[in-house]
Design an enzyme around this catalytic site. Structure first.
Site, PDB file in Angstrom:
ATOM      1  N   THR A 146       0.821  -1.209   0.000  1.00  0.00           N
ATOM      2  CA  THR A 146       0.000   0.000   0.000  1.00  0.00           C
ATOM      3  C   THR A 146       0.856   1.261   0.000  1.00  0.00           C
ATOM      4  O   THR A 146       1.908   1.315   0.636  1.00  0.00           O
ATOM      5  CB  THR A 146      -0.918   0.008   1.234  1.00  0.00           C
ATOM      6  OG1 THR A 146      -1.785  -1.113   1.161  1.00  0.00           O
ATOM      7  CG2 THR A 146      -1.753   1.266   1.302  1.00  0.00           C
ATOM      8  N   GLY A 185       3.004  -3.180   7.964  1.00  0.00           N
ATOM      9  CA  GLY A 185       3.137  -3.709   9.311  1.00  0.00           C
ATOM     10  C   GLY A 185       4.572  -4.052   9.643  1.00  0.00           C
ATOM     11  O   GLY A 185       5.290  -4.595   8.800  1.00  0.00           O
ATOM     12  N   GLU A 428      -5.515  -5.913   3.545  1.00  0.00           N
ATOM     13  CA  GLU A 428      -5.566  -7.032   2.594  1.00  0.00           C
ATOM     14  C   GLU A 428      -6.810  -6.963   1.705  1.00  0.00           C
ATOM     15  O   GLU A 428      -7.364  -7.988   1.322  1.00  0.00           O
ATOM     16  CB  GLU A 428      -5.507  -8.385   3.326  1.00  0.00           C
ATOM     17  CG  GLU A 428      -4.133  -8.744   3.821  1.00  0.00           C
ATOM     18  CD  GLU A 428      -3.080  -8.700   2.739  1.00  0.00           C
ATOM     19  OE1 GLU A 428      -3.361  -9.136   1.608  1.00  0.00           O
ATOM     20  OE2 GLU A 428      -1.976  -8.194   3.000  1.00  0.00           O
TER      21      GLU A 428
END
Length: 666
Positions: A146, A185, A428
């Site tokens: 992203t 993350g 996701e």
């Protein structure tokens, strides 16, 4: 039997009474939810490893600041990684261990995304290079896709990887501010490497997004490498232990060997060799989304456990004047809030097990170059990821509200559960976009007008020769207990909603709209169609799992009631869909409603045992309201007394600020 759950353990009278009257075999139900007795034993083995380590105690977690949560999460993750190595755990045990302590396994992505992507998309040479380093935690890997300006629209990603044949290197750049990688993350402070998605450019041609292994930080002192700007994106709604990060790249060079090349390759001279199918890379997405369905199911199960146990302990008000206060769970309104969510927790959990089996078969097919099953499982996991995230997130908020004022306290565990899970609606794959991916598949199948026998079983209702029922055949309340009638109701509903969306699209095309705008302007109908299909898929999986399991008569009866409750509650909640083409009448919906009330009454005596079967230890639940022993009020008071604000009789805020106001002269 019940003796295996809390036998000889002290508990409040309300919960003891709930459990002593149980006739269910809870161990058998737990095995059903886990996917079999061996998997139950495996999960409990890992949970015991966690519970035996004082470091993993969650009692003080609700008091932690964002930085403290990250530090504690990292400490636990490092300890878990050492346990993985010392105990020589197999891959599944390693992943279970890294994720066993709620949502603060800061290195979970290392084994849950970084490793499986390399295993799925790397060559044998690449796997030999990277997998040992990953398994030994010599490097820490993330997954970076992203961007600040683009998330769901992968074609819009701006990060580039331009091949330089003179050095056989890729040159990585984030050419604009919006190209900055965002939300990754464990990238903020932890990861040394990441799998980075970037547009592959070679010989002047853009070949779309490909995966590259990129080192972000030095393995000596953890400082960012030259050309890499990396950091944390700041506080979020939840997931405080996770260091979601940003990455900017300025002419960062990596060797040609660090592009994952199992499917697509770039030769030393820069020649691009495209994969047999662009869908080959879907396998990793399927795996991640199937895992999210399980995660959302687990979170809803936790919330339902907390709310049901607390509702059995809590006494409030009277139903009959002059009688003692009643358990909140005895109110029909509370049963209506919570028992369908217990059924949903069961339904989503067994569906996630089914999805995992489908993924393993799909992975085996892909290894043989067989892509036949990929479109269906890709569409199914996309839709179910969105559907389960939405159902669980909304359900958890219902659970919190059902706990009244105490549900608002972090001591309940519900605010943290909700804050952490709500991210699953977008990561996701944003929910609406994923539902539209499922809808594209349904539209394609519907427009092919193939016979039902030639279609995958889950979409056979879209066959051109499938029998369309003019009227609903359910007449009596007992009909709404018949699984075949209920399944057919859901198939007919899904077909009618798909047909409605297809007609809407066709009308727009006839009126002169382009295909793209016709799809956009009928997208609301199509998302509804995808939800209807997913609802049927979950019901079908729930029913099949129950009927295929070897359950004792008491469990079979209980599970069939839960299947019926899940189905009938869905009919009432989505009555508008079932009214389409006058398929169901108002009278039939009313009959279904009466059966719903009857099911609530029948399931109520087993409500506490049913959530006990989720088998969630208190330490993992981390909820004062959801304690197994039900000793809620004592521990709520103790929890409050231990608040950091109560360390002194007079808080420092008095001396710094309040005293000035109180002592000042007007």
């Amino acid at each position: 039997k019940m003796a295996a759950r809390g036998h000889g353990q002290w508990m409040v009278p309300e919960l003891r009474k709930e459990r002593e009257g149980c006739r269910l075999n809870l161990e058998e139900l737990t095995n059903l939810l886990d996917g079999g007795e061996p998997l139950t034993e495996q999960r409990r083995k890992i949970n015991k490893l966690i519970q035996d380590e004082p470091l993993f105690s969650t009692k003080q977690d609700h008091y932690l600041s964002t930085d403290e949560a990250y530090l504690r999460g990292m400490e636990r993750s490092v300890r878990a990684s050492r346990m993985c190595r010392d105990l020589q755990l197999d891959p599944m045990d390693r992943l279970l261990l890294m994720n066993a302590n709620q949502q603060d396994s800061t290195l979970g992505l290392h084994l849950g995304a970084f490793l499986p992507t390399i295993e799925a998309q790397g060559t044998e040479e690449q796997k030999k290079q990277w997998v040992p380093l990953i398994n030994d935690f010599k490097i820490i890997g993330a997954y970076t896709q992203t961007e600040l300006g683009h998330g769901t629209n992968l074609q819009g990603l701006e990060t580039t990887a331009t091949y330089d044949p003179s050095t056989q290197e890729f040159v990585l750049n984030t050419p604009t501010l919006t190209a900055t990688k965002w939300w990754s993350g464990i990238v903020g402070c932890s990861a040394t490497h990441t799998l980075l998605m970037a547009k592959l450019i070679t010989k002047g041609r853009d070949h779309g997004n490909h995966a590259f292994v990129v080192q972000l930080r030095s393995l000596e002192d953890h400082r960012p490498l030259p050309g890499v700007t990396v950091g944390d994106i700041g506080p979020k709604f939840g997931l405080s232990a996770f260091d979601n990060g940003f990455v900017r790249l300025d002419n960062v060079r990596i060797p040609r060997s660090q592009m994952l090349m199992k499917h697509a390759q770039v030769s030393p001279d820069g020649t691009y060799h495209q994969p047999p199918s662009k869908k080959m890379a879907y396998g990793t997405m399927v795996m991640l989304r199937a895992g999210i369905v399980r995660m959302t199911a687990n979170a809803l199960a936790s919330a339902a456990t907390i709310a049901v146990r607390y509702s059995a302990v809590r006494r409030q008000g009277v139903i009959e004047s002059g009688k003692p206060e009643v358990q909140v769970l005895d109110y029909q309104t509370q049963q209506m809030k919570l028992l369908p969510l217990v059924a949903t927790g069961y339904a989503l959990t067994v569906t996630s097990t089914s999805l995992a089996l489908q993924y393993m078969q799909c992975r085996a097919d892909l290894a043989q170059g067989n892509l036949e099953s990929l479109p269906e499982i890709h569409a199914t996991t996309a839709g179910l990821k969105a559907f389960s995230a939405e159902q669980s997130t909304r359900g958890m908020e219902v659970c919190r509200l059902a706990c009244g004022g105490h549900g608002y306290s972090r001591a309940s565990g519900l605010p943290s559960l909700y804050a952490n899970l709500s991210a699953s609606v977008t990561y996701e794959g944003e929910a609406t976009v994923l539902l539209l991916q499922t809808a594209k598949y349904l539209s394609k199948i519907y427009n092919q007008k193939r016979p039902a026998s030639s279609l995958p079983p889950l979409v056979c209702y879209l066959g051109n020769d499938y029998q369309v029922q003019r009227f609903c055949r359910a007449v009596t309340t007992d009909d709404f207990l018949n699984p075949q009638i209920l399944l057919e109701l859901y198939r007919q509903r899904a077909r009618k909603v798909v047909a409605l969306a297809a007609k809407h699209t066709q009308r727009l095309l006839v009126s002169g709209a382009s295909e793209a705008w016709a799809w956009n302007d009928s997208a609301v109908d199509w998302t509804n169609a995808a939800k209807a299909h997913c609802h049927y898929a979950v019901l079908n999986s729930f029913h099949a799992s129950v009927e295929d399991a070897s359950l004792c008569p008491e469990n079979l009866c209980s599970m069939r009631m839960l299947v019926a409750l899940y189905a009938v509650f869905g009919i009432i909640q989505n009555a508008g869909d079932f009214y389409l083409d006058n398929f169901m009448t108002a009278r039939q919906v009313e009959v279904a409603r009466q059966q719903l009330y009857s099911l609530l009454e029948k399931i109520r005596p087993d409500a506490v045992p049913l959530v006990d079967a989720f088998d969630i230890p208190d330490e993992r639940l981390n909820s004062v309201l959801g304690r197994f022993d039900g000793n809620v009020y004592h521990h709520l008071y103790e929890w409050a007394k231990n608040s950091p604000r109560n360390k002194t009789e007079v808080h420092e805020a008095y001396h710094k600020h309040l005293k000035q106001l109180l002592k000042s002269k007007m």
